[in-house]
Motif scaffolding. Structure first.
Motif, PDB file in Angstrom:
ATOM      1  N   HIS A 108       0.821  -1.221   0.000  1.00  0.00           N
ATOM      2  CA  HIS A 108       0.000   0.000   0.000  1.00  0.00           C
ATOM      3  C   HIS A 108       0.850   1.264   0.000  1.00  0.00           C
ATOM      4  CE1 HIS A 108       0.627  -1.393   4.203  1.00  0.00           C
ATOM      5  NE2 HIS A 108       0.910  -0.114   4.407  1.00  0.00           N
ATOM      6  N   THR A 109       2.099   1.119  -0.426  1.00  0.00           N
ATOM      7  CA  THR A 109       3.033   2.241  -0.375  1.00  0.00           C
ATOM      8  C   THR A 109       2.509   3.457  -1.127  1.00  0.00           C
ATOM      9  OG1 THR A 109       4.857   0.647  -0.317  1.00  0.00           O
ATOM     10  CG2 THR A 109       5.405   2.957  -0.808  1.00  0.00           C
ATOM     11  N   ASN A 110       1.984   3.239  -2.328  1.00  0.00           N
ATOM     12  CA  ASN A 110       1.537   4.362  -3.160  1.00  0.00           C
ATOM     13  C   ASN A 110       0.024   4.371  -3.363  1.00  0.00           C
ATOM     14  OD1 ASN A 110       4.242   5.323  -3.709  1.00  0.00           O
ATOM     15  ND2 ASN A 110       4.476   3.542  -5.064  1.00  0.00           N
ATOM     16  N   VAL A 111      -0.695   3.772  -2.432  1.00  0.00           N
ATOM     17  CA  VAL A 111      -2.149   3.702  -2.543  1.00  0.00           C
ATOM     18  C   VAL A 111      -2.782   4.736  -1.619  1.00  0.00           C
ATOM     19  CG1 VAL A 111      -4.177   2.226  -2.367  1.00  0.00           C
ATOM     20  CG2 VAL A 111      -1.959   1.228  -2.965  1.00  0.00           C
ATOM     21  N   PRO A 112      -3.602   5.647  -2.146  1.00  0.00           N
ATOM     22  CA  PRO A 112      -4.294   6.606  -1.276  1.00  0.00           C
ATOM     23  C   PRO A 112      -5.255   5.871  -0.336  1.00  0.00           C
ATOM     24  CG  PRO A 112      -4.417   7.260  -3.583  1.00  0.00           C
ATOM     25  CD  PRO A 112      -3.909   5.860  -3.557  1.00  0.00           C
ATOM     26  N   LEU A 113      -5.136   6.133   0.948  1.00  0.00           N
ATOM     27  CA  LEU A 113      -6.011   5.519   1.946  1.00  0.00           C
ATOM     28  C   LEU A 113      -6.664   6.640   2.752  1.00  0.00           C
ATOM     29  CD1 LEU A 113      -3.651   2.616   3.127  1.00  0.00           C
ATOM     30  CD2 LEU A 113      -5.532   2.493   1.474  1.00  0.00           C
ATOM     31  N   PRO A 114      -7.740   7.216   2.211  1.00  0.00           N
ATOM     32  CA  PRO A 114      -8.346   8.399   2.834  1.00  0.00           C
ATOM     33  C   PRO A 114      -9.041   8.080   4.156  1.00  0.00           C
ATOM     34  CG  PRO A 114      -9.715   7.598   1.046  1.00  0.00           C
ATOM     35  CD  PRO A 114      -8.454   6.790   1.000  1.00  0.00           C
ATOM     36  N   MET A 115      -9.169   9.115   4.972  1.00  0.00           N
ATOM     37  CA  MET A 115      -9.932   9.019   6.208  1.00  0.00           C
ATOM     38  C   MET A 115     -11.370   9.431   5.939  1.00  0.00           C
ATOM     39  SD  MET A 115      -7.522   8.047   8.220  1.00  0.00           S
ATOM     40  CE  MET A 115      -8.177   8.228   9.889  1.00  0.00           C
ATOM     41  N   ASN A 116     -12.281   8.989   6.795  1.00  0.00           N
ATOM     42  CA  ASN A 116     -13.672   9.409   6.645  1.00  0.00           C
ATOM     43  C   ASN A 116     -13.832  10.857   7.134  1.00  0.00           C
ATOM     44  OD1 ASN A 116     -13.878   9.381   9.473  1.00  0.00           O
ATOM     45  ND2 ASN A 116     -14.744   7.316   9.500  1.00  0.00           N
ATOM     46  N   LYS A 117     -15.043  11.360   7.089  1.00  0.00           N
ATOM     47  CA  LYS A 117     -15.303  12.747   7.469  1.00  0.00           C
ATOM     48  C   LYS A 117     -15.897  12.871   8.867  1.00  0.00           C
ATOM     49  CE  LYS A 117     -15.921  14.077   2.635  1.00  0.00           C
ATOM     50  NZ  LYS A 117     -16.825  14.659   1.610  1.00  0.00           N
ATOM     51  N   GLN A 118     -15.786  11.794   9.652  1.00  0.00           N
ATOM     52  CA  GLN A 118     -16.306  11.809  11.010  1.00  0.00           C
ATOM     53  C   GLN A 118     -15.331  12.504  11.956  1.00  0.00           C
ATOM     54  OE1 GLN A 118     -19.427  10.611  11.559  1.00  0.00           O
ATOM     55  NE2 GLN A 118     -19.514  10.182   9.369  1.00  0.00           N
ATOM     56  N   LYS A 119     -15.782  12.713  13.178  1.00  0.00           N
ATOM     57  CA  LYS A 119     -14.949  13.355  14.188  1.00  0.00           C
ATOM     58  C   LYS A 119     -14.861  12.464  15.428  1.00  0.00           C
ATOM     59  CE  LYS A 119     -16.195  18.039  12.687  1.00  0.00           C
ATOM     60  NZ  LYS A 119     -16.786  19.347  13.081  1.00  0.00           N
ATOM     61  N   GLY A 120     -13.874  12.742  16.258  1.00  0.00           N
ATOM     62  CA  GLY A 120     -13.745  12.037  17.525  1.00  0.00           C
ATOM     63  C   GLY A 120     -13.460  10.557  17.333  1.00  0.00           C
ATOM     64  N   ASP A 121     -14.158   9.723  18.120  1.00  0.00           N
ATOM     65  CA  ASP A 121     -13.942   8.272  18.079  1.00  0.00           C
ATOM     66  C   ASP A 121     -14.315   7.663  16.739  1.00  0.00           C
ATOM     67  OD1 ASP A 121     -13.097   8.411  20.670  1.00  0.00           O
ATOM     68  OD2 ASP A 121     -15.011   7.811  21.552  1.00  0.00           O
ATOM     69  N   LYS A 122     -15.167   8.354  15.979  1.00  0.00           N
ATOM     70  CA  LYS A 122     -15.610   7.823  14.688  1.00  0.00           C
ATOM     71  C   LYS A 122     -14.623   8.127  13.559  1.00  0.00           C
ATOM     72  CE  LYS A 122     -20.573   7.993  15.725  1.00  0.00           C
ATOM     73  NZ  LYS A 122     -21.885   8.539  15.309  1.00  0.00           N
ATOM     74  N   LYS A 123     -13.606   8.915  13.867  1.00  0.00           N
ATOM     75  CA  LYS A 123     -12.604   9.237  12.861  1.00  0.00           C
ATOM     76  C   LYS A 123     -11.775   7.998  12.561  1.00  0.00           C
ATOM     77  CE  LYS A 123     -10.470  12.332  10.269  1.00  0.00           C
ATOM     78  NZ  LYS A 123     -11.171  13.067   9.189  1.00  0.00           N
ATOM     79  N   GLN A 124     -11.951   7.447  11.350  1.00  0.00           N
ATOM     80  CA  GLN A 124     -11.290   6.214  10.955  1.00  0.00           C
ATOM     81  C   GLN A 124     -10.936   6.295   9.464  1.00  0.00           C
ATOM     82  OE1 GLN A 124     -10.594   3.521  12.789  1.00  0.00           O
ATOM     83  NE2 GLN A 124     -11.798   3.805  14.666  1.00  0.00           N
TER      84      GLN A 124
END
Length: 276
Positions: A108-124
């Motif tokens: 996964h070196t060059n694979v974009p792995l975006p985060m979700n748009k949640q906040k706090g504990d839901k930020k994943q």
């Protein structure tokens, strides 16, 4: 999931009936919440209430071949959702587990792995998007791909703009200019209510599909078009009527395939072969 060959060549009047009947009789049974298969009596009753002719659907109380085709479609739609799609959709824990397995398996070196748009504990991590990106990257074997286009999709001809699509999409191969394939991703693991933002995903796919069909008709140029969705809670528990609409869009030819949940694991490597 691909369209059913029996239904994907039907004319627009067939889909006009499908949509209207679904609206009038309901996509799901109000008591059992099951995907509804309307009866001929229900259809005739609702059409007569609106002063609409039913001569193409029934004759002297008997289904015509066209009427039988309509009922068969509703049965197919119910079966494919109840027996297949329901079992493919993942919940949050399942999606997280699948992501972690692929993360450990694939480079996964060059694979974009975006985060979700949640906040706090839901930020994943945006688990489903990351799963898709990992699968595509592994299948492409380092070929160029735009996993997050920031531009409108552009189709050129003789080095001039020929078509510019209305919306930005979630991914394009190899890029947003003259793509071979493009896709939309709808993951809603944290959604507690089925709002208009979620519902709009269906109609956004319709817009893209119409523009790509126009391109194919005008210039015989094929761009593969996919919709990928996940979240058992959002789509199955809260949004079954919109799953019905998705099956309609698929069989109307507005999208080449819809990948539901864990279906991406097996199908994406096969789809990538088509791109090259």
């Amino acid at each position: 999931m691909k369209a059913n060959e029996r239904f994907n060549r039907q004319e627009l009047n067939f889909w006009a009936d499908v949509r209207l009947i679904s609206q009038l009789t309901g996509y799901t049974d109000r008591k059992t919440k099951a995907i509804k298969v309307p009866t001929i009596d229900e259809i005739v009753q609702e059409y007569e209430r609106l002063d609409l002719s039913t001569f193409e659907i029934q004759d002297s109380g008997e289904l015509t071949p066209y009427g039988s085709l309509l009922i068969d479609y509703f049965q197919y739609r119910s079966d494919i959702l109840n027996k297949t799609v329901k079992n493919l959709l993942m919940n949050l824990d399942e999606a997280k587990s699948l992501f972690e397995r692929l993360y450990q398996t694939y480079d996964h070196t060059n694979v974009p792995l975006p985060m979700n748009k949640q906040k706090g504990d839901k930020k994943q991590y945006a688990f489903f998007t990351c799963i898709i990106n990992l699968l595509i990257s592994n299948a492409l074997n380092d070929k160029k791909c735009d996993y997050d286009p920031r531009n409108l999709t552009l189709i050129t001809k003789n080095r001039r703009p020929y078509r510019t699509l209305s919306r930005r999409v979630d991914g394009c191969f190899p890029s947003s200019q003259d793509p071979v394939a493009l896709w939309e991703i709808k993951e809603y693991y944290y959604t507690t209510t089925f709002g208009s933002r979620v519902a709009d995903g269906v109609y956004e796919t319709l817009v893209d599909g119409l523009e790509l069909k126009q391109l194919l008709s005008a210039d015989k140029r094929k761009v593969f078009h996919y919709l990928m969705i996940d979240s058992y809670q959002t789509w199955w528990i809260q949004g079954r009527s919109y799953l019905c609409r998705m099956i309609d869009l698929l069989n109307m030819g507005m999208v080449d395939e819809i990948l539901f949940g864990k279906e991406v694991v097996d199908r994406i490597p096969e789809l990538v072969k088509d791109w090259s």
